[in-house]
Design an enzyme around this catalytic site. Structure first.
Site, short mmCIF file in Angstrom:
data_model
loop_
_atom_site.label_atom_id
_atom_site.label_comp_id
_atom_site.label_asym_id
_atom_site.label_seq_id
_atom_site.Cartn_x
_atom_site.Cartn_y
_atom_site.Cartn_z
CG HIS A 166 -1.20 3.65 4.53
ND1 HIS A 166 -1.91 2.99 5.50
CD2 HIS A 166 -0.64 2.68 3.76
CE1 HIS A 166 -1.79 1.69 5.33
NE2 HIS A 166 -1.02 1.47 4.28
CB SER A 184 -0.93 0.01 1.21
OG SER A 184 -0.19 -0.20 2.41
#
Length: 268
Positions: free
Chosen positions: A250, A44
């Site tokens: 993230h 990711s």
């Protein structure tokens, strides 16, 4: 290839890296890499989870047009571009699902992998919901995995990449520190934040060693993210987001363009 052409290419490459180090990275960073195909692999952090602007055809892989691989290919126009990084990917997913477009014409490969194998999501969940001791224990378990199992998994991935793309320059990018220490910060304790950063150092060291042993370039993003971690006041990372849980911890779009992309520019 004639000596003059080799000299010209090497000169161009060193010039590009010099530009990257002085803050002018994007212009002409990779004449060698852009000459052939570029394949972006990984998890990711490479697909761009948290950056938004997801490509609808990528489905649950959540590949973003604001992710560093997409930004690199837009700036450098490689002969071909294959964006295969996928949210949640582990080393087995790379081996089973992401190597199909690698070939002898591939000149650049980038990858982030290993965090999911080591249990990154569970580490963060434990540290957010439970005590300091539970957090430290879970991190110790992850470190033990990094010592005992992850090197062999990385070796399998790196060997497969080299076998399928024998001429490619391979850039293995690491993971940033999540927290800026030494500042007031609401949320996780300093003990937890320091241990989480230490875990990032631990996995980055393991990844860097395996990459070097395969002749690959390691891209250290801790340098570019320095001063832009959570608790910095100008962070390039998402904190825990209960409404969009997958993007928690993230990089934001700024983290992709200003944290990851310059490192790829300098290493490619």
């Amino acid at each position: 290839m004639r000596r003059s052409r080799i000299t010209a290419y090497v000169t161009s490459l060193f010039l590009a890296i010099g530009l990257a180090l002085t803050g002018a990275a994007a212009a002409q960073a990779s004449p060698l890499a852009a000459a052939g195909g570029y394949v972006a692999l990984g998890d990711s952090y490479s697909s761009g989870v948290g950056a938004g602007s997801y490509i609808s055809s990528s489905g649950s892989c959540d590949r973003s047009t604001k992710a560093y691989p997409y930004l690199w290919q837009a700036a450098h126009s490689p002969a071909s571009f294959s964006f295969l990084a996928c949210s949640g990917a582990k080393t087995t997913d790379v081996l089973n699902n992401q190597l199909g477009t690698l070939n002898s014409a591939t000149s650049l490969v980038s990858i982030t992998i290993g965090g999911n194998d080591a249990g990154f999501a569970d580490v963060m969940l434990t540290c957010v919901l439970h005590s300091n001791s539970s957090c430290l224990s879970r991190i110790a378990t992850a470190k033990a995995y990094v010592d005992s199992t992850l090197p062999g998994q990385l070796d399998a991935v790196y060997s497969a990449i080299r076998a399928k793309a024998p001429s490619a320059h391979v850039v293995v990018l690491g993971y940033p520190h999540l927290y800026k220490l030494g500042t007031f910060c609401i949320g996780l304790s300093r003990t937890k934040r320091s241990a989480i950063n230490g875990a990032a150092d631990y996995i980055d060291a393991a990844i860097a060693k395996r990459a070097a042993d395969h002749g690959f370039t390691f891209g250290d993003v801790r340098t570019t993210f320095s001063g832009h971690e959570l608790c910095s006041g100008k962070h390039w990372l998402h904190s825990v987001d209960w409404l969009h849980i997958s993007q928690s911890y993230h990089p934001t779009a700024a983290g992709q363009s200003s944290g990851y992309l310059p490192v790829l520019n300098g290493a490619a």
